[in-house]
Scaffold this motif. Structure first.
Motif: not given
Length: 190
Positions: A109-137
Protein backbone atom coordinates in the motif's frame (compact mmCIF):
# COMPACT_ATOMS: atom_id res chain seq x y z
CA UNK A 1 10.74 12.90 6.49
CA UNK A 2 7.43 13.66 4.91
CA UNK A 3 5.20 12.65 2.07
CA UNK A 4 3.77 9.20 1.47
CA UNK A 5 4.23 6.06 3.52
CA UNK A 6 5.02 2.71 1.92
CA UNK A 7 3.73 -0.47 3.52
CA UNK A 8 5.79 -3.52 2.61
CA UNK A 9 5.31 -7.19 3.23
CA UNK A 10 8.70 -8.86 3.22
CA UNK A 11 9.14 -12.63 2.98
CA UNK A 12 12.36 -14.52 3.59
CA UNK A 13 12.47 -16.63 0.43
CA UNK A 14 12.12 -20.40 0.93
CA UNK A 15 11.68 -20.19 4.71
CA UNK A 16 9.51 -23.01 6.05
CA UNK A 17 7.63 -22.22 8.18
CA UNK A 18 7.35 -18.75 6.65
CA UNK A 19 9.32 -15.87 8.12
CA UNK A 20 7.86 -12.52 7.15
CA UNK A 21 7.42 -8.91 8.25
CA UNK A 22 4.94 -6.16 7.45
CA UNK A 23 6.43 -2.72 8.03
CA UNK A 24 5.88 0.90 7.06
CA UNK A 25 8.45 3.48 6.01
CA UNK A 26 8.42 6.94 4.52
CA UNK A 27 8.62 6.73 0.73
CA UNK A 28 11.43 9.29 0.55
CA UNK A 29 14.05 7.32 2.50
CA UNK A 30 17.24 6.12 0.82
CA UNK A 31 17.94 2.48 0.10
CA UNK A 32 20.67 2.60 2.73
CA UNK A 33 18.02 3.58 5.30
CA UNK A 34 15.76 0.79 4.01
CA UNK A 35 18.66 -1.64 4.50
CA UNK A 36 19.03 -0.60 8.16
CA UNK A 37 15.28 -0.90 8.72
CA UNK A 38 15.31 -4.42 7.25
CA UNK A 39 18.26 -5.33 9.46
CA UNK A 40 16.25 -4.22 12.49
CA UNK A 41 12.96 -5.92 11.60
CA UNK A 42 14.79 -9.17 10.78
CA UNK A 43 16.94 -8.92 13.92
CA UNK A 44 20.09 -9.22 11.78
CA UNK A 45 23.49 -7.95 12.91
CA UNK A 46 24.49 -5.97 9.76
CA UNK A 47 27.74 -7.89 9.43
CA UNK A 48 27.67 -8.71 5.72
CA UNK A 49 27.40 -7.20 2.25
CA UNK A 50 23.97 -6.59 0.81
CA UNK A 51 22.23 -5.42 -2.37
CA UNK A 52 18.80 -4.52 -3.70
CA UNK A 53 17.51 -5.40 -7.15
CA UNK A 54 14.29 -4.15 -8.66
CA UNK A 55 12.67 -5.92 -11.61
CA UNK A 56 12.75 -3.62 -14.63
CA UNK A 57 15.49 -1.38 -13.19
CA UNK A 58 19.01 -1.86 -14.53
CA UNK A 59 21.82 -2.51 -12.10
CA UNK A 60 21.80 -3.14 -8.38
CA UNK A 61 21.77 -0.84 -5.39
CA UNK A 62 24.79 -1.75 -3.31
CA UNK A 63 27.30 -0.14 -0.96
CA UNK A 64 30.05 -2.24 -2.58
CA UNK A 65 30.81 0.49 -5.11
CA UNK A 66 34.38 -0.73 -5.72
CA UNK A 67 32.87 -3.72 -7.52
CA UNK A 68 30.01 -1.75 -9.07
CA UNK A 69 28.94 -2.00 -12.68
CA UNK A 70 28.05 1.12 -14.66
CA UNK A 71 24.31 0.75 -13.95
CA UNK A 72 24.73 0.19 -10.21
CA UNK A 73 23.43 2.82 -7.81
CA UNK A 74 24.72 4.25 -4.54
CA UNK A 75 22.27 3.39 -1.73
CA UNK A 76 23.17 6.59 0.16
CA UNK A 77 21.94 8.69 -2.76
CA UNK A 78 19.17 6.56 -4.26
CA UNK A 79 15.71 7.37 -2.89
CA UNK A 80 13.13 4.60 -2.59
CA UNK A 81 10.26 6.53 -4.20
CA UNK A 82 12.41 7.41 -7.23
CA UNK A 83 12.53 3.74 -8.27
CA UNK A 84 9.46 2.22 -6.62
CA UNK A 85 6.31 4.10 -7.51
CA UNK A 86 3.34 1.73 -7.64
CA UNK A 87 1.57 -0.68 -5.33
CA UNK A 88 2.44 -4.34 -5.96
CA UNK A 89 6.01 -3.40 -6.99
CA UNK A 90 8.63 -5.92 -5.91
CA UNK A 91 12.12 -5.36 -4.53
CA UNK A 92 14.61 -8.15 -3.90
CA UNK A 93 17.06 -7.72 -1.02
CA UNK A 94 20.01 -10.06 -0.60
CA UNK A 95 21.95 -10.09 2.63
CA UNK A 96 25.25 -11.95 3.12
CA UNK A 97 26.38 -13.01 -0.33
CA UNK A 98 27.98 -16.15 1.11
CA UNK A 99 24.83 -17.42 2.86
CA UNK A 100 22.54 -15.59 0.42
CA UNK A 101 19.57 -14.64 2.57
CA UNK A 102 17.07 -13.54 -0.08
CA UNK A 103 14.10 -11.36 0.87
CA UNK A 104 11.19 -10.38 -1.36
CA UNK A 105 9.54 -7.05 -0.53
CA UNK A 106 6.11 -6.32 -2.01
CA UNK A 107 4.76 -2.80 -1.82
CA UNK A 108 1.29 -3.54 -0.47
CA UNK A 109 0.00 0.00 0.00
CA UNK A 110 0.91 3.61 -0.51
CA UNK A 111 -0.56 5.53 2.40
CA UNK A 112 -0.84 9.00 3.83
CA UNK A 113 1.02 9.29 7.14
CA UNK A 114 -1.24 9.03 10.19
CA UNK A 115 -1.07 11.80 12.75
CA UNK A 116 0.74 10.64 15.86
CA UNK A 117 2.09 7.46 14.26
CA UNK A 118 5.84 6.91 14.20
CA UNK A 119 7.62 5.77 11.03
CA UNK A 120 9.33 3.43 10.43
CA UNK A 121 7.31 0.83 12.29
CA UNK A 122 6.69 -2.89 12.20
CA UNK A 123 3.04 -3.81 11.96
CA UNK A 124 3.28 -7.59 12.24
CA UNK A 125 5.34 -10.60 11.32
CA UNK A 126 5.97 -14.26 11.84
CA UNK A 127 9.04 -16.20 12.94
CA UNK A 128 12.18 -15.14 14.75
CA UNK A 129 15.00 -13.54 12.84
CA UNK A 130 17.19 -16.44 11.69
CA UNK A 131 20.63 -17.00 13.10
CA UNK A 132 23.42 -15.62 10.94
CA UNK A 133 26.42 -17.58 9.66
CA UNK A 134 24.62 -20.93 9.53
CA UNK A 135 24.65 -21.43 5.75
CA UNK A 136 21.62 -19.41 4.72
CA UNK A 137 18.02 -20.56 4.88
CA UNK A 138 18.90 -24.21 4.28
CA UNK A 139 21.53 -24.21 7.02
CA UNK A 140 19.13 -22.47 9.38
CA UNK A 141 16.38 -25.03 8.75
CA UNK A 142 18.93 -27.83 9.28
CA UNK A 143 20.02 -26.30 12.62
CA UNK A 144 16.38 -26.07 13.76
CA UNK A 145 15.74 -29.65 12.69
CA UNK A 146 18.76 -30.88 14.71
CA UNK A 147 17.77 -28.73 17.69
CA UNK A 148 14.30 -30.21 18.04
CA UNK A 149 15.26 -33.85 17.42
CA UNK A 150 17.37 -35.46 20.22
CA UNK A 151 17.99 -38.47 17.95
CA UNK A 152 19.61 -36.29 15.26
CA UNK A 153 23.39 -36.84 14.95
CA UNK A 154 23.99 -33.09 15.26
CA UNK A 155 21.59 -32.45 18.16
CA UNK A 156 24.23 -32.35 20.92
CA UNK A 157 26.55 -30.15 18.88
CA UNK A 158 23.76 -27.67 18.09
CA UNK A 159 22.64 -27.60 21.75
CA UNK A 160 26.23 -26.92 22.85
CA UNK A 161 26.53 -24.14 20.26
CA UNK A 162 23.29 -22.52 21.50
CA UNK A 163 24.59 -22.71 25.07
CA UNK A 164 27.94 -21.10 24.09
CA UNK A 165 26.03 -18.32 22.34
CA UNK A 166 23.85 -17.90 25.46
CA UNK A 167 20.77 -18.64 23.37
CA UNK A 168 19.33 -21.67 25.17
CA UNK A 169 15.91 -20.01 25.20
CA UNK A 170 15.92 -19.29 21.43
CA UNK A 171 12.42 -19.78 20.05
CA UNK A 172 12.31 -19.84 16.22
CA UNK A 173 8.59 -19.00 16.28
CA UNK A 174 8.90 -15.93 18.53
CA UNK A 175 8.30 -12.52 17.01
CA UNK A 176 6.98 -9.38 18.69
CA UNK A 177 6.16 -6.53 16.29
CA UNK A 178 5.70 -4.01 19.12
CA UNK A 179 9.20 -4.82 20.42
CA UNK A 180 10.68 -4.34 16.94
CA UNK A 181 8.76 -1.08 16.52
CA UNK A 182 10.25 0.11 19.81
CA UNK A 183 13.75 -0.68 18.50
CA UNK A 184 12.98 1.26 15.30
CA UNK A 185 11.77 4.20 17.33
CA UNK A 186 14.97 4.19 19.40
CA UNK A 187 17.06 4.18 16.23
CA UNK A 188 15.13 6.74 14.20
CA UNK A 189 13.56 9.14 16.67
CA UNK A 190 15.05 12.63 16.26
Amino acid sequence: MSGKVYQFKMNLVEAKPPIWRRFQVYADITFEELHYIIQTVMEWGDNHLWAFTIPGVKGVITPDLEEAESDDKDPQETVLSDLVKEEKATIMYEYDFGDSWLHELKLEKILEPEDGKFYPNCEMGMGAGPLENVGGIWGYMRVLEALKNPKDDEHKEVKRWFKEMEMEDYDPSYFDASEVSAWLRELYED
